[in-house]
Motif scaffolding. Structure first.
Motif, PDB file in Angstrom:
ATOM      1  N   SER A  37       0.829  -1.210   0.000  1.00 26.67           N
ATOM      2  CA  SER A  37       0.000   0.000   0.000  1.00 26.67           C
ATOM      3  C   SER A  37       0.866   1.264   0.000  1.00 26.67           C
ATOM      4  O   SER A  37       1.882   1.322   0.683  1.00 26.67           O
ATOM      5  CB  SER A  37      -0.864  -0.046   1.265  1.00 26.67           C
ATOM      6  N   GLY A  38       0.462   2.216  -0.830  1.00 24.46           N
ATOM      7  CA  GLY A  38       1.132   3.515  -0.811  1.00 24.46           C
ATOM      8  C   GLY A  38       2.395   3.611  -1.647  1.00 24.46           C
ATOM      9  O   GLY A  38       3.124   4.598  -1.562  1.00 24.46           O
ATOM     10  N   CYS A  39       2.659   2.606  -2.493  1.00 27.72           N
ATOM     11  CA  CYS A  39       3.928   2.638  -3.242  1.00 27.72           C
ATOM     12  C   CYS A  39       3.785   3.301  -4.613  1.00 27.72           C
ATOM     13  O   CYS A  39       4.755   3.399  -5.354  1.00 27.72           O
ATOM     14  CB  CYS A  39       4.485   1.228  -3.386  1.00 27.72           C
ATOM     15  N   GLY A  40       2.588   3.776  -4.951  1.00 31.05           N
ATOM     16  CA  GLY A  40       2.440   4.566  -6.175  1.00 31.05           C
ATOM     17  C   GLY A  40       1.727   3.890  -7.336  1.00 31.05           C
ATOM     18  O   GLY A  40       1.690   4.422  -8.444  1.00 31.05           O
ATOM     19  N   LYS A  41       1.102   2.754  -7.099  1.00 31.17           N
ATOM     20  CA  LYS A  41       0.451   2.021  -8.189  1.00 31.17           C
ATOM     21  C   LYS A  41      -0.735   2.802  -8.764  1.00 31.17           C
ATOM     22  O   LYS A  41      -0.841   2.992  -9.970  1.00 31.17           O
ATOM     23  CB  LYS A  41      -0.053   0.642  -7.698  1.00 31.17           C
ATOM     24  N   THR A  42      -1.621   3.239  -7.862  1.00 29.05           N
ATOM     25  CA  THR A  42      -2.823   3.947  -8.319  1.00 29.05           C
ATOM     26  C   THR A  42      -2.456   5.266  -8.984  1.00 29.05           C
ATOM     27  O   THR A  42      -3.042   5.648 -10.006  1.00 29.05           O
ATOM     28  CB  THR A  42      -3.775   4.175  -7.131  1.00 29.05           C
ATOM     29  N   THR A  43      -1.465   5.936  -8.414  1.00 28.63           N
ATOM     30  CA  THR A  43      -1.021   7.202  -9.014  1.00 28.63           C
ATOM     31  C   THR A  43      -0.541   6.954 -10.442  1.00 28.63           C
ATOM     32  O   THR A  43      -0.894   7.690 -11.374  1.00 28.63           O
ATOM     33  CB  THR A  43       0.097   7.831  -8.156  1.00 28.63           C
TER      34      THR A  43
HETATM   35  N1  LIG Z   1      -3.735  13.572  -3.290  1.00 32.28           N
HETATM   36  C1  LIG Z   1      -2.636  13.195  -2.615  1.00 32.28           C
HETATM   37  N2  LIG Z   1      -1.915  14.066  -1.881  1.00 32.28           N
HETATM   38  C2  LIG Z   1      -0.805  13.698  -1.245  1.00 32.28           C
HETATM   39  N3  LIG Z   1      -0.316  12.461  -1.233  1.00 32.28           N
HETATM   40  C3  LIG Z   1      -0.992  11.521  -1.929  1.00 32.28           C
HETATM   41  C4  LIG Z   1      -2.181  11.822  -2.648  1.00 32.28           C
HETATM   42  N4  LIG Z   1      -2.624  10.700  -3.243  1.00 32.28           N
HETATM   43  C5  LIG Z   1      -1.750   9.735  -2.910  1.00 32.28           C
HETATM   44  N5  LIG Z   1      -0.759  10.218  -2.125  1.00 32.28           N
HETATM   45  C6  LIG Z   1       0.380   9.490  -1.578  1.00 32.28           C
HETATM   46  O1  LIG Z   1       1.154   9.003  -2.657  1.00 32.28           O
HETATM   47  C7  LIG Z   1       1.676   7.718  -2.354  1.00 32.28           C
HETATM   48  C8  LIG Z   1       1.240   6.731  -3.435  1.00 32.28           C
HETATM   49  O2  LIG Z   1      -0.172   6.578  -3.379  1.00 32.28           O
HETATM   50  P1  LIG Z   1      -0.962   5.582  -4.351  1.00 32.28           P
HETATM   51  O3  LIG Z   1      -2.411   5.729  -4.090  1.00 32.28           O
HETATM   52  O4  LIG Z   1      -0.490   5.773  -5.731  1.00 32.28           O
HETATM   53  O5  LIG Z   1      -0.439   4.187  -3.779  1.00 32.28           O
HETATM   54  P2  LIG Z   1      -0.925   2.716  -4.089  1.00 32.28           P
HETATM   55  O6  LIG Z   1       0.308   1.946  -4.334  1.00 32.28           O
HETATM   56  O7  LIG Z   1      -1.950   2.703  -5.134  1.00 32.28           O
HETATM   57  O8  LIG Z   1      -1.531   2.298  -2.689  1.00 32.28           O
HETATM   58  P3  LIG Z   1      -2.816   1.356  -2.339  1.00 32.28           P
HETATM   59  O9  LIG Z   1      -2.414  -0.025  -2.663  1.00 32.28           O
HETATM   60  O10 LIG Z   1      -2.975   1.599  -0.864  1.00 32.28           O
HETATM   61  O11 LIG Z   1      -3.951   1.872  -3.149  1.00 32.28           O
HETATM   62  C9  LIG Z   1       1.172   7.396  -0.956  1.00 32.28           C
HETATM   63  O12 LIG Z   1       2.182   7.713  -0.041  1.00 32.28           O
HETATM   64  C10 LIG Z   1      -0.032   8.300  -0.792  1.00 32.28           C
HETATM   65  O13 LIG Z   1      -0.217   8.628   0.574  1.00 32.28           O
END
Ligand SMILES: Nc1ncnc2c1ncn2[C@@H]1O[C@H](COP(=O)(O)OP(=O)(O)OP(=O)(O)O)[C@@H](O)[C@H]1O
Length: 390
Positions: A37-43
């Motif tokens: 979680s939080g490693c940047g996949k969704t971004t």
């Molecule tokens: N709008 C935002 N403002 C600031 N930080 C953000 C924002 N959206 C995401 N982040 C941060 O960016 C990082 C990557 O988030 P992201 O949602 O891409 O992770 P993820 O790998 O998809 O996680 P998950 O599996 O929990 O969905 C995380 O540290 C998150 O807290």
């Protein structure tokens, strides 16, 4: 098809969610993005349909810089499936599925016909489910509607963010199988986010293992499991990666042993002599058209009066596998039939005997694929760097 070039996303609070990412997804390829979680996949994913804009770098879709494409027009080319499905509660399943074609200005009749076709494709009979409302469906059925809706306008690209995350493990496995079948028909270019390594291995042509905004390894599942690029990846894929590898390593004809082969109509004396000459304790028995019948032991033949044929002394063998089946299937079939070897067949109707897999050969096959994957991983690393340097 989708190309990331030095893409970085830094949020306003200073969080670097994606850090200088360069990679490419080929047309018709399914790449799973996996990581904690939080490693940047969704971004990463949301930058492709411009729900999030990169801080620097660029993303090309079919060679075109998406920053220059109108976001609404862009999203029409990209199907999007998320965990919370997001169906309209006041619209029927059919109308939900027809949403995008409708937005694209298709005539109502054509849009609904297409929606019905898609519901059918994802395993929901439109005459049963089409007129229901989302609340009248199970979680798994809602996910299927989500997939049907994303495919309705036939976009070349699909983004899927934990689409099967909210359903129980049994339904999830079924949805994964159905999705694989569907993907083999529609061959979309897919980015698929999950934090489940099993799901990533099962679905991905390649897996991108994320750690803190970067891809630690981008390789086919067998390579990620067999030759993790870093200790982080090894840790993430788990100590039982050897077991997981079984399911992604196919049987190849070169892996097989060649026991003596006799035919049903061979004379007992001839067959016994063959086994003795080869020092074998048993032989595979084939029928007239070289299909698998079963096996016969040297013991059964030696005790038989000469003059008869192999037919009377052979035993049927129902356990067999096609070339290309996974080593896991082979292992499981051996256990299920309590068999020391499994016949492997090839051909359109699996009608041609090619050899047998034994536990020792299975072990060798696993080692063979590890060595090959280590080589593949080294090559993939070079090509990722080439993209980065371009
Ligand atoms: N709008 C935002 N403002 C600031 N930080 C953000 C924002 N959206 C995401 N982040 C941060 O960016 C990082 C990557 O988030 P992201 O949602 O891409 O992770 P993820 O790998 O998809 O996680 P998950 O599996 O929990 O969905 C995380 O540290 C998150 O807290």
């Amino acid at each position: 098809m989708i190309r990331f070039e030095h893409v970085t996303k830094r949020y306003a609070d200073g969080t670097t969610a994606v850090d200088d990412l360069s990679f490419e997804v080929a047309e018709g390829e399914l790449v799973t993005l996996v990581g904690p979680s939080g490693c940047g996949k969704t971004t990463t994913m949301k930058m492709v349909n411009r729900l999030i804009e990169p801080t620097s770098g660029r993303i090309l879709l079919d060679g075109e810089d998406i920053a220059t494409v109108d976001p609404v027009e862009l999203r029409r080319r990209i199907g999007y499936v998320i965990q919370q499905v997001g169906l309209f509660p006041h619209k029927t399943v059919l109308d939900n599925t027809a949403t995008v074609p409708h937005l694209l200005g298709w005539q109502r009749k054509k849009a609904r016909a297409r929606a019905a076709e898609l519901l059918d494709l994802v395993g929901l009979d439109p005459s049963v489910y089409g007129d229901r409302y989302p609340e009248q469906l199970s979680g798994g059925q809602r996910q299927r509607v989500g997939v049907a809706r994303a495919l309705a306008a036939d976009p070349p690209v699909l983004l899927m963010d934990e689409p099967f995350g909210a359903v129980d493990p049994v339904v999830r496995e079924r949805l994964q199988s159905e999705f694989l079948r569907l993907q083999s028909q529609v061959r979309k270019t897919v980015l698929f986010v999950t934090h489940d390594i099993e799901e990533a291995v099962r679905l991905g042509d390649r897996i991108a293992v994320y750690g803190n905004g970067r891809i630690e390894q981008l390789d086919p599942p067998a390579a990620v499991l067999g030759a993790p690029a870093t200790p982080y990846v090894a840790d993430f894929v788990g100590a039982d990666r050897g077991l997981k590898r079984l399911s992604v390593t196919p049987i190849e004809s070169g892996d097989l042993e060649q026991p003596p082969v006799v035919h049903l109509d061979d004379r007992v004396g001839d067959a016994a002599a063959r086994l003795e000459a080869e020092g074998a304790r048993w032989a595979v028995v084939l029928d007239r058209s070289d299909g698998l019948h079963g096996w016969v032991s040297a013991e059964a033949l030696s005790g038989a009066p000469d003059g008869g044929t192999v037919r009377n002394h052979s035993r049927r063998m129902d356990a067999w596998l096609p070339v290309g089946a996974s080593l896991k299937q082979a292992f499981s079939t051996m256990l299920q039939h309590d068999a020391g070897w499994i016949a492997v067949l090839d051909g359109d109707q699996a009608d041609h005997f090619v050899g047998v897999l034994t536990p020792a050969r299975l072990h060798e096959a696993l080692r063979r694929s590890t060595a090959a994957d280590a080589l593949g991983a080294a090559r993939a690393e070079v090509s990722v760097e080439t993209v980065a340097d371009a």
